[in-house]
Scaffold this motif. Sequence first.
Motif: not given
Lengths: 338, 338
Positions: B219-237
Motif C-alpha cells: 500500500r505504501v509503494c502503491e501510494a508513492m507510485t500512484s502519486h509521484p507529485l506528492d512524494i517530491g514536487g515539480t521538477g524533483r528527482f
Amino acid sequence: MLVEVTRGELVESRHRGAAVVVDSADRLVAGWGGVDTPIFPRSAVKPFQAVPLVESGAADAFDVTSRELALACASHGGEAVHVLGVEAWLRRLGLNVEHLVCGPHSPLDPVAAGDLLARGDRPTRLHNNCSGKHAGFLTLARHLGVPADGYGDPGHPIQRRVFGVLAEMTGADAEHAVIAVDGCGVPVMAMSLRELARGFSLLADPDRLPALRSAAVRRVCEAMTSHPLDIGGTGRFDTLVTEAGRGAVLTKCGAEGVACAALLGLGLGIAVKIDDGGKRAAEVALAALMVRFTSPDPRLRQMLATFATREVRDTRGQPVGMLRPAFARPDPRRTLRL
Amino acid sequence: MLVEVTRGELVESRHRGAAVVVDSADRLVAGWGGVDTPIFPRSAVKPFQAVPLVESGAADAFDVTSRELALACASHGGEAVHVLGVEAWLRRLGLNVEHLVCGPHSPLDPVAAGDLLARGDRPTRLHNNCSGKHAGFLTLARHLGVPADGYGDPGHPIQRRVFGVLAEMTGADAEHAVIAVDGCGVPVMAMSLRELARGFSLLADPDRLPALRSAAVRRVCEAMTSHPLDIGGTGRFDTLVTEAGRGAVLTKCGAEGVACAALLGLGLGIAVKIDDGGKRAAEVALAALMVRFTSPDPRLRQMLATFATREVRDTRGQPVGMLRPAFARPDPRRTLRL
C-alpha cells in the motif's frame, strides 16, 4: 581529507581536497593533497583579472574609484549597492547592461533575491556576481581602443592581456594551459593550486614585483580591503573575513570549492580546492588554515573561528552536528617548514 | 569515485561515495566503496517510517488516503498541493500546524518559495519537506492512544515502533545503532548502505514479508507510485523518475547525498551515499545504476538518462561541461553477480 560534517556521534559526510600555503619566494610552507594538479581557479583570480585595469592606466583615465575596483574583484551578492554601483560605472563609460556578456542569475544574496521576486522583477546581467569584473574588462577595452565586442572571447586582446598577468603572477604556463568557459562566459585558465597560492603570496608581498605591477597590485588589494562589502556582500565569507582583517588579509573564493587568501603582512598565499566542489568545506578549510597562519588579532581570529567550526542545526534551530576541519598532518614531501 | 564534473577538457570536481545493489534474498548484486559503513539514511527511510501507519490500522481508522500516504513518504517541495494536503489531513485529526515538531523552512520548490516571498508570507512548519511524515506520526499516535506530545523523541512509543520496522526491513541492529537528530527534529538511525538497500529490495519484493507487513508495504509503494507529485514536487528527482517508471520503480532521496530505489518488478534495491553529501552527484549515480538494472522501458530510460548525464551550463545558458557517472568497475569482493 580536509573537512568533516558530523551528526550526533558519527561523521556523516567528508570533503577531500587539496590545500597549500606558499610564501612570496615561492617556497612551499605546507601542503595537503594534489597541489600540482591543474584546477580551475574560477572567481578566485578576480584580483589578478583586475590588475591590468589599473596597470594600463585605464582606471585613472576613467576615474575608476576604489569601490569600483573592489567591484571588479567581486563575486557580489547582487544587492542594490552592487547593482547600482556597476550600473553607474557602465553609464560613465557610455555603456549599459546590454554590453555585458555575462548571463543573468538570481542574486546570490537571499534577501536581494527575495526582494526582486517580491517586486515581480527578473534578474538582469547586473545581478550576475561577476558584473563588476565585466565592467572592468569593458573599461580596459575602451582605454586600449580595442573593440568591446567579444571582450569575453579567449582570443580577444582583453583576455590575452589578462592571461599574461595571470601567467606572470602565478607562474602558470598560459601557452599550454587548458582554457574553459567560466560561469559568466569568459575564459578560465587552469593552473595548479600551488600556482594559484603563489599569485596570492605576491598580492601579500608586492615588493617582489616590478614597480608598475607592484603599484597596481597594491591598489587592487587596498580596494578589496577598504571595501569588503563590495567584494562579496552581506554575510558572505570574503566580506566578513576581509573586513575583520582590517587590512591584514584578503580572501577570494571561487565556484566549485575554491578559496584563497593573501596574508598581507606576512607575504603568504593560501589556496584550497575541495575535490567535490563544496563551498561549505572550502570556507571551513581556508578559515582553519588562516587561523593557523595569521597573526593573533582577536577580531580576525574570532571571525575565522566562526567559519572554521560551524554547528549544523536542524530546522528547529537546534544544534545536531558540526562542520569542522579534519586536516591530516601536512604531506612531509610538500612541507618545507611549518 | 562515482561521479565527475567536467569543464572543457578537465575534470573540475569529483564525487566519491558508495553504492550497492542487492536483491530481496539479501544477496549483493554489485557494490562500490564502503557499503558496510554506517551512514545516516535521512529521508530515504520515509517509506519505512510510513509502514506502521498502515500496518497498525491507523490509516484505515483515520481514512488516510493514498495521496496522504504518499505525503507521509515525501520530501516535498512545499508547493500548495503539499501544504494544503497536510493541513487538511491534520484538520481531520483535530490538529493543526502547532502540533508538528518540525521547524519551518523555505519551500524547496523555488517557485513556491518565490510566491511566499512575493506575498510577504513566512514559511510555516507545513512547508517543511517532512510535514507529511509528521502528520503520519501524529495519526499513528492518535490511533495507538499514546500522547502526541514528544512524538519526535527517540524514546517515544512512535519512534520505537518505527525503529522496530526499520530494523526488521533492513536488518540494522536498532539496539546498538547510533541515533542522531534528523533535519526535522525526529531521530535518525544509522545503518549501512547495504542494509538500506536491503530495505528497498523488500519494498520491491513484498512477497518475502509476513502477510500484514507485505500488505502495508504494497500500500505504501502503491501510494508513492500512484502519486509521484506528492512524494517530491515539480521538477524533483523522486517525482520525475517515479512517475516515468509507471509503477515499475520508486525512488527516495535523502539529505547529505543519499539516494535509493526499489525496482519493483525485479526485487532489487539500490542505495547510494555520496561521501561529501552532494545531492547533484547522488542523483547522477542513482540514475546511472537504475539505467543499468531496470527494464528497457523507453520512457523511464529517457528520464533516467536526463539525470544520469547532465550538461553544466554557464549563466548565458551555454553548455560548458558535464556532470556524469564515473564508476570504477564494481569491487569484485562485493559483487556476487552482474
